[in-house]
Motif scaffolding. Sequence first.
Motif, PDB file in Angstrom:
ATOM      1  N   ARG A 186      22.386  13.029  39.198  1.00  0.00           N
ATOM      2  CA  ARG A 186      21.948  14.396  38.890  1.00  0.00           C
ATOM      3  C   ARG A 186      20.424  14.471  38.790  1.00  0.00           C
ATOM      4  NH1 ARG A 186      25.892  17.903  37.397  1.00  0.00           N
ATOM      5  NH2 ARG A 186      27.915  16.993  36.855  1.00  0.00           N
ATOM      6  N   ASN A 193      15.719  19.034  44.584  1.00  0.00           N
ATOM      7  CA  ASN A 193      15.757  20.488  44.502  1.00  0.00           C
ATOM      8  C   ASN A 193      14.375  21.073  44.243  1.00  0.00           C
ATOM      9  OD1 ASN A 193      16.751  23.101  44.140  1.00  0.00           O
ATOM     10  ND2 ASN A 193      16.805  22.750  41.945  1.00  0.00           N
ATOM     11  N   LEU A 197      10.346  21.937  38.862  1.00  0.00           N
ATOM     12  CA  LEU A 197      11.386  22.264  37.894  1.00  0.00           C
ATOM     13  C   LEU A 197      11.844  21.002  37.155  1.00  0.00           C
ATOM     14  CD1 LEU A 197      13.258  24.375  36.659  1.00  0.00           C
ATOM     15  CD2 LEU A 197      14.883  23.945  38.495  1.00  0.00           C
ATOM     16  N   LEU A 201      11.758  20.079  33.132  1.00  0.00           N
ATOM     17  CA  LEU A 201      12.958  19.743  32.367  1.00  0.00           C
ATOM     18  C   LEU A 201      12.835  18.365  31.724  1.00  0.00           C
ATOM     19  CD1 LEU A 201      15.657  21.001  34.901  1.00  0.00           C
ATOM     20  CD2 LEU A 201      14.902  22.137  32.801  1.00  0.00           C
ATOM     21  N   ILE A 203      11.988  15.485  33.137  1.00  0.00           N
ATOM     22  CA  ILE A 203      12.360  14.331  33.954  1.00  0.00           C
ATOM     23  C   ILE A 203      11.101  13.653  34.496  1.00  0.00           C
ATOM     24  CG2 ILE A 203      13.404  13.686  36.175  1.00  0.00           C
ATOM     25  CD1 ILE A 203      15.477  15.924  35.586  1.00  0.00           C
TER      26      ILE A 203
ATOM     27  N   LEU B  87      16.266  27.192  41.636  1.00  0.00           N
ATOM     28  CA  LEU B  87      17.595  26.619  41.451  1.00  0.00           C
ATOM     29  C   LEU B  87      18.119  26.014  42.751  1.00  0.00           C
ATOM     30  CD1 LEU B  87      18.948  29.592  39.383  1.00  0.00           C
ATOM     31  CD2 LEU B  87      18.267  27.355  38.507  1.00  0.00           C
ATOM     32  N   PHE B  88      19.092  25.129  42.607  1.00  0.00           N
ATOM     33  CA  PHE B  88      19.733  24.546  43.780  1.00  0.00           C
ATOM     34  C   PHE B  88      20.878  25.466  44.194  1.00  0.00           C
ATOM     35  CE2 PHE B  88      22.510  20.941  45.537  1.00  0.00           C
ATOM     36  CZ  PHE B  88      22.089  21.235  46.819  1.00  0.00           C
ATOM     37  N   ASP B  95      26.608  23.034  37.389  1.00  0.00           N
ATOM     38  CA  ASP B  95      25.966  21.798  37.854  1.00  0.00           C
ATOM     39  C   ASP B  95      24.448  21.908  37.804  1.00  0.00           C
ATOM     40  OD1 ASP B  95      27.894  19.866  38.293  1.00  0.00           O
ATOM     41  OD2 ASP B  95      28.527  20.801  40.164  1.00  0.00           O
ATOM     42  N   ASN B  96      23.946  23.092  38.052  1.00  0.00           N
ATOM     43  CA  ASN B  96      22.500  23.299  37.961  1.00  0.00           C
ATOM     44  C   ASN B  96      21.998  23.098  36.535  1.00  0.00           C
ATOM     45  OD1 ASN B  96      20.560  24.509  40.195  1.00  0.00           O
ATOM     46  ND2 ASN B  96      22.661  25.028  40.763  1.00  0.00           N
ATOM     47  N   ILE B  98      23.511  21.434  33.930  1.00  0.00           N
ATOM     48  CA  ILE B  98      23.835  20.177  33.247  1.00  0.00           C
ATOM     49  C   ILE B  98      22.620  19.258  33.127  1.00  0.00           C
ATOM     50  CG2 ILE B  98      25.136  18.013  33.497  1.00  0.00           C
ATOM     51  CD1 ILE B  98      27.506  19.714  34.456  1.00  0.00           C
ATOM     52  N   VAL B  99      21.825  19.191  34.189  1.00  0.00           N
ATOM     53  CA  VAL B  99      20.687  18.261  34.181  1.00  0.00           C
ATOM     54  C   VAL B  99      19.606  18.695  33.180  1.00  0.00           C
ATOM     55  CG1 VAL B  99      19.230  19.282  35.985  1.00  0.00           C
ATOM     56  CG2 VAL B  99      19.367  16.795  35.751  1.00  0.00           C
TER      57      VAL B  99
END
Lengths: 334, 253
Positions: A186, A193, A197, A201, A203, B87-88, B95-96, B98-99
Amino acid sequence: MNVLTNKKVIISLLIVLGIVFPFIIPNLYYLHIMTLAFIWTIAVYGLNLLAGYTGYLSLAHGGFFAIGAYVIGILTVKLEMGFWLSFLLAPLVTMFIGLIIGLFALRTKEHFFAIYTLCVGYIIYLVIDKWEGLTGGVRGLIGIPLPEAIGPITFQSPTAQYYLAFFIFLLVVAVIYRIVHSLTGRTFIAIRNSEDLALSLGISTKRNKLLAFVLSTFFAGLAGAMYAGFIRFIGPEIAYTTITFDLLTYMIVGGIGTFAGPIVGTFLIVIISQNLQFLQDYRMLIFGPLLTLLIIFSPRGIVGFIQMQLYQRKRKKQESLAYKNREEETNAGG
Amino acid sequence: MLEVKGLTKRFGGNVAVKSVDYSVQQGKINAIIGPNGAGKSTFFNLITGVHEPTEGTIIYKNEEITRQPANVIAKLGVARTFQSTHLFEMSTVKDNVIVGHRLRTKSNLFDSIFRTRRLKEEEQQCIAKAEESLDFVGLSHVSDQLVTNISQEEKKRVAFALALATDPEIVFLDEPTAGVNPDETDEMAKLIQKMADKGLTICLIEHKMPMIMQLAHHIMVLNYGEKIAEGTPAEIQKNEEVIKAYLGGTVSA
Ligand SMILES: Nc1ncnc2c1ncn2[C@@H]1O[C@H](COP(=O)(O)OP(=O)(O)O)[C@@H](O)[C@H]1O
Ligand SMILES: [Mg+2]
């Protein structure tokens, strides 16, 4: 639920097919092709992890494949080390070289990354081709030994080699499945993606991109080592960019960023090209246009196309169900 | 809670943000307004670590975070949405999201490959957080839809849910109602109010004046990168310079 059980049935069937294949088609040539297809698929999985899931298209993948092959070649032929130890070391050394190259390559993005890695791949080829003392130059390395027997299991026969490749292939598929379907996967997808972003978040894109890169080189190195152990002769042409583009084609046809894509793409193309062998290099006249059409009409390959169809069918079903329910309600009300 | 001093950002010769002093009021809805190109988004990008400031300091909870990267700042409890959603589209709403809680988990590659207990627990935690956030923004009913199939307003809400999934204390919202119709704008305003009621500190860039005047406790006005006014909505409405900036400059809806 239906889809899930379906999936399980399909997977079990494929595994059984893999096991019985040498019995149904006891043809050495086909066994050879299948064994190679397993090896290529492993390399494609590595590429897919990086290009498909993380969004970094590496064109050095064939180079890392060759590094894996040459590490096992040099260790066994030049240093006369045992097969299994060399086999273990090959992907690890490839991964280490990948780590160092990744640190630099990942300073670039998008097409600059692709161009950078293309150059890296070509440099790897040149090093292998020109460093005669280490790699044997254009003559390559001959006489890579067979894997030593493990207890009662020997690896002399093509069938035994087929099963060895199949076993490692299954292991790799399982490991990739877990990586992709976990928080690690993920995280990779979030980076593909949008890096902005993902950063927002919390990451660490730097660390995770490097992880994906190093993992991809691990699988490339593993596949290279398997190839060297199977063919037992390697020359600099395995580092040539055509290998990278073959792997890329397998991935794109199967479906970039899909889980089943590498298997579907690799086996399909390997089998088709065997049947078009008589066309020799003119095969590309057929493949080229087909590939172009595929990219235009289904950017996520065959598997992506099927996934989309399944999803839309499910959605239509749900919608008509909701519609029916509403109608029944109004009928009951009136 | 969050304070900036002398914050400046130059892009080449262009000064996007010019020596701004500002402090965010905790637990309130803080708004930043100004004509297009005034430097509002850049101001957010500086605070959230997307861009490095040319000059100035940013202090969050008594700690200087001026040159920290965006992911480190996010971990400290600073969340944000972007002016355009990232967004994906080919994945489900859930699912978008959750991460979004990934930053509060510790699982690594080893955990993933061996499916350790920690991984399973943390995955559950991320899923639960995603469901909770989607419920909060009112999107539970579309959580299994692909993002590409939901409306623009719903996408904005997904972006909110993502920000909320990071467990933030302060949320920066960059034009959350751009491209959203008037009725939906009211609904978004309610959602922002709901976030503030929950105790979150909100920092908001907006163009829609009625909405700002009704929602915000405190407003700062940027023009050509400079702070030209700040105060309560009533004060801002009466401010001569603000009126001039809006009438003289490019008025944007
Ligand atoms: N990444 C960037 N590189 C160069 N110039 C930028 C960048 N981001 C913003 N700018 C410039 O900074 C100024 C302020 O832009 P921005 O912060 O987006 O304004 P606002 O959000 O208030 O409309 C504009 O002149 C814009 O062109
Ligand atoms: Mg802006």
